[in-house]
Design a protein around this motif. Structure first.
Motif, PDB file in Angstrom:
ATOM      1  N   UNK A   7     -64.846 -31.764  20.740  1.00  0.00           N
ATOM      2  CA  UNK A   7     -64.902 -30.872  21.904  1.00  0.00           C
ATOM      3  C   UNK A   7     -65.588 -31.610  23.047  1.00  0.00           C
ATOM      4  N   UNK A   8     -64.927 -31.672  24.190  1.00  0.00           N
ATOM      5  CA  UNK A   8     -65.577 -32.326  25.332  1.00  0.00           C
ATOM      6  C   UNK A   8     -65.331 -31.520  26.598  1.00  0.00           C
ATOM      7  N   UNK A   9     -66.224 -31.693  27.553  1.00  0.00           N
ATOM      8  CA  UNK A   9     -66.081 -30.998  28.829  1.00  0.00           C
ATOM      9  C   UNK A   9     -64.832 -31.496  29.550  1.00  0.00           C
ATOM     10  N   UNK A  10     -64.151 -30.612  30.255  1.00  0.00           N
ATOM     11  CA  UNK A  10     -62.999 -31.043  31.053  1.00  0.00           C
ATOM     12  C   UNK A  10     -63.454 -32.035  32.118  1.00  0.00           C
ATOM     13  N   UNK A  11     -62.503 -32.884  32.521  1.00  0.00           N
ATOM     14  CA  UNK A  11     -62.855 -33.947  33.468  1.00  0.00           C
ATOM     15  C   UNK A  11     -63.421 -33.416  34.780  1.00  0.00           C
ATOM     16  N   UNK A  12     -62.937 -32.240  35.194  1.00  0.00           N
ATOM     17  CA  UNK A  12     -63.356 -31.705  36.490  1.00  0.00           C
ATOM     18  C   UNK A  12     -64.751 -31.071  36.448  1.00  0.00           C
ATOM     19  N   UNK A  13     -65.303 -30.905  35.221  1.00  0.00           N
ATOM     20  CA  UNK A  13     -66.602 -30.244  35.087  1.00  0.00           C
ATOM     21  C   UNK A  13     -67.705 -31.310  35.066  1.00  0.00           C
ATOM     22  N   UNK A  14     -68.754 -31.114  35.871  1.00  0.00           N
ATOM     23  CA  UNK A  14     -69.826 -32.109  35.885  1.00  0.00           C
ATOM     24  C   UNK A  14     -70.659 -31.984  34.612  1.00  0.00           C
ATOM     25  N   UNK A  15     -71.212 -33.109  34.185  1.00  0.00           N
ATOM     26  CA  UNK A  15     -71.907 -33.168  32.900  1.00  0.00           C
ATOM     27  C   UNK A  15     -73.321 -33.712  33.103  1.00  0.00           C
ATOM     28  N   UNK A  16     -74.276 -32.833  33.422  1.00  0.00           N
ATOM     29  CA  UNK A  16     -75.643 -33.287  33.694  1.00  0.00           C
ATOM     30  C   UNK A  16     -76.288 -33.981  32.490  1.00  0.00           C
ATOM     31  N   UNK A  17     -75.937 -33.539  31.275  1.00  0.00           N
ATOM     32  CA  UNK A  17     -76.516 -34.170  30.081  1.00  0.00           C
ATOM     33  C   UNK A  17     -76.048 -35.630  29.982  1.00  0.00           C
ATOM     34  N   UNK A  18     -74.760 -35.825  30.248  1.00  0.00           N
ATOM     35  CA  UNK A  18     -74.206 -37.175  30.235  1.00  0.00           C
ATOM     36  C   UNK A  18     -74.849 -38.054  31.296  1.00  0.00           C
ATOM     37  N   UNK A  19     -75.090 -37.463  32.467  1.00  0.00           N
ATOM     38  CA  UNK A  19     -75.709 -38.211  33.569  1.00  0.00           C
ATOM     39  C   UNK A  19     -77.126 -38.642  33.205  1.00  0.00           C
ATOM     40  N   UNK A  20     -77.853 -37.748  32.533  1.00  0.00           N
ATOM     41  CA  UNK A  20     -79.222 -38.074  32.102  1.00  0.00           C
ATOM     42  C   UNK A  20     -79.202 -39.220  31.098  1.00  0.00           C
ATOM     43  N   UNK A  21     -78.247 -39.166  30.151  1.00  0.00           N
ATOM     44  CA  UNK A  21     -78.137 -40.239  29.165  1.00  0.00           C
ATOM     45  C   UNK A  21     -77.762 -41.549  29.860  1.00  0.00           C
ATOM     46  N   UNK A  22     -76.882 -41.458  30.861  1.00  0.00           N
ATOM     47  CA  UNK A  22     -76.490 -42.657  31.618  1.00  0.00           C
ATOM     48  C   UNK A  22     -77.730 -43.291  32.273  1.00  0.00           C
TER      49      UNK A  22
END
Lengths: 81, 81
Positions: A7-22
């Motif tokens: 399960x993953x967020x759609x491309x158009x949805x921003x992902x703050x958790x992913x950004x933090x990990x980045x």
């Protein structure tokens, strides 16, 4: 039978958790990261032996509970134990 | 290059989140569930083009930040965009 559901967020949805990990990875010295996205992996062990029934059940579970089809995409694989 | 990293709890570690999801699915009428386990799916888009370097980088990221090797197993796949 084991179902693995991705399960993953759609491309158009921003992902703050992913950004933090980045940012965390960059602060560890990893450069050249274009994007990081976080999703869920659900493993379900079913007693059912019938692949077609299992497929329908898993799809129902995703739609009703596991994924939010408005903001998330999902796919799954079934495999014998 | 895109890396898909699959992180799941080791078999010997109990998974209360998975158990809660199992109960929720059962209360929706799904019977015959032997086990439900929840893991993480991390997708990283790398600018790097070299597969071997990318593999080493991703493995390092998993060990240092993404997974907890004491309680979690991980594996990853690299694919071209």
């Amino acid at each position: 039978m084991i179902a693995e559901i991705y399960i993953s967020l759609k491309k158009s949805i921003s992902d703050p958790q992913g950004l933090t990990v980045k940012h965390a990875l960059e602060s560890l010295g990893y450069k050249g990261l274009a994007d990081v996205r976080i999703g869920k992996l659900v493993k379900i062990k079913l007693n059912s032996k019938d692949k077609k029934t299992a497929e329908e059940e898993i799809d129902g579970m995703c739609k009703k509970l596991l994924a939010n089809p408005i903001i998330e995409d999902y796919y799954f694989k079934l495999k014998e134990e």
